[in-house]
Design a protein around this motif. Structure first.
Motif, short mmCIF file in Angstrom:
data_model
loop_
_atom_site.label_atom_id
_atom_site.label_comp_id
_atom_site.label_asym_id
_atom_site.label_seq_id
_atom_site.Cartn_x
_atom_site.Cartn_y
_atom_site.Cartn_z
N THR A 1 0.83 -1.21 0.00
CA THR A 1 0.00 0.00 0.00
C THR A 1 0.86 1.25 0.00
N TRP B 1 2.18 1.85 -3.44
CA TRP B 1 1.22 2.53 -4.31
C TRP B 1 1.12 4.01 -3.97
N GLY C 1 -5.68 0.37 -5.54
CA GLY C 1 -5.03 -0.41 -4.49
C GLY C 1 -5.70 -1.74 -4.23
N THR D 1 -5.97 -1.08 2.74
CA THR D 1 -5.78 -0.21 1.57
C THR D 1 -6.81 0.91 1.50
#
Length: 313
Positions: A143, A146, A182, A250
């Motif tokens: 996460t 990202w 995500g 996420t």
């Protein structure tokens, strides 16, 4: 007169109906008296105890907690509160994000699985390793990865800015776009694995036979290939939807206030508001949605098998 004398006498009434239950009880006692049955029950006992302690008891306790009012009586207040106002908006947001994630995972997973299924076994295995290995990395690490990629000055926006894309840099974090990206990255391995297994089992001679009969690529895909992979698509879509319903990490890190999902709301009610009853009601609703998804999956499977049997007959 003679006919009436020669006619067989009706059977005497007797206790014939209890015979079947007595026979079943006798067979059950005989089965329990067998050594193999006792040995099997003994082996199953740890699993049964495990399920009762760690699955049935917590769910039953949560169910009771969701029906208890602040005064200790029984009430449906927490369910009514969960299905109205801001809580209902959170529930609808969860359903929408889960559906979007499932759809995007299906599209990407279908294209990737279709491409991998056409590769040689060595290359197919290498690609599947690349798809699966990131799944074993901590979800927290992925996460934050990202977040670095999609930030305002992240790799993606810097590349789009260098390419002079109109509107760049884009807001890709703390909104629904970031949450869907995500969660899709988390659910994608499940989709690819399920679809790849289905696609590898397809007989390649069937599309070739359709092509030899003059069918075009679009017709072959629509009438031959897609019906054969449809069960895998349904299974993968419902699985992704169910897993995404209760996903927490996420959406909490990559979403904003408008992207709050049920798992985040439950955590907030327990950790910040100490509202265990309301959190229990939300948890039961989430569990019912999961069971509804599994029931739908089972129903679709039964209907597809019935349709297949009708086609064969």
């Amino acid at each position: 007169m003679a006919g009436s004398l020669l006619a067989p006498a009706p059977p005497a009434p007797g206790p014939t109906t209890p015979a079947a239950p007595k026979g079943r009880v006798h067979r059950l006692r005989r089965a329990l008296s067998e050594r193999r049955t006792r040995f099997g029950l003994l082996n199953a006992a740890p699993v049964v105890i495990y399920l009762l302690v760690l699955f049935v008891y917590p769910i039953f306790s949560t169910l009771l907690l969701s029906f208890k009012g602040e005064d200790g009586g029984w009430t449906l207040h927490w369910y009514a509160n969960a299905l109205q106002g801001s809580n209902l908006e959170v529930l609808l947001t969860t359903l929408r994000i889960s559906a979007e994630t499932s759809l995007l995972s299906l599209v990407i997973g279908f294209l990737l699985a279709a491409a991998v299924s056409r590769l040689k076994p060595l290359w197919a295995g290498l690609v599947m390793v690349i798809v699966i290995v990131p799944h074993f990395i901590s979800a927290l690490v992925r996460t934050y990865g990202w977040i670095i990629l999609l930030g305002e000055h992240g790799v993606v926006n810097n590349a789009l800015t260098d390419l002079n894309v109109p509107g760049a840099p884009f807001q890709l974090l703390y909104n629904e776009i970031g949450v869907v990206i995500g969660t899709t990255s988390v659910m994608l391995p499940y989709t690819v694995l399920l679809l790849y297994a289905v696609m590898k089992g397809i007989d390649r001679r069937l599309p070739a036979a359709a092509a030899s009969m003059g069918a075009g690529r679009l017709t072959i895909f629509r009438r031959v290939y897609l019906p054969m992979v449809a069960p895998g698509l349904v299974n993968a879509g419902i699985l992704c939807f169910i897993l995404c319903l209760g996903y927490y990490l996420t959406p909490a890190l990559m979403g904003g206030p408008k992207q709050t999902m049920v798992a985040s709301l439950i955590s907030e009610q327990v950790m910040k508001q100490s509202q265990w009853n309301g959190a229990a009601a939300l948890g039961i609703i989430l569990l019912l949605l999961t069971f509804a998804g599994l029931l739908m999956l089972r129903l679709i499977k039964v209907l597809s098998e019935a349709a297949k049997n009708r086609g064969i007959s």
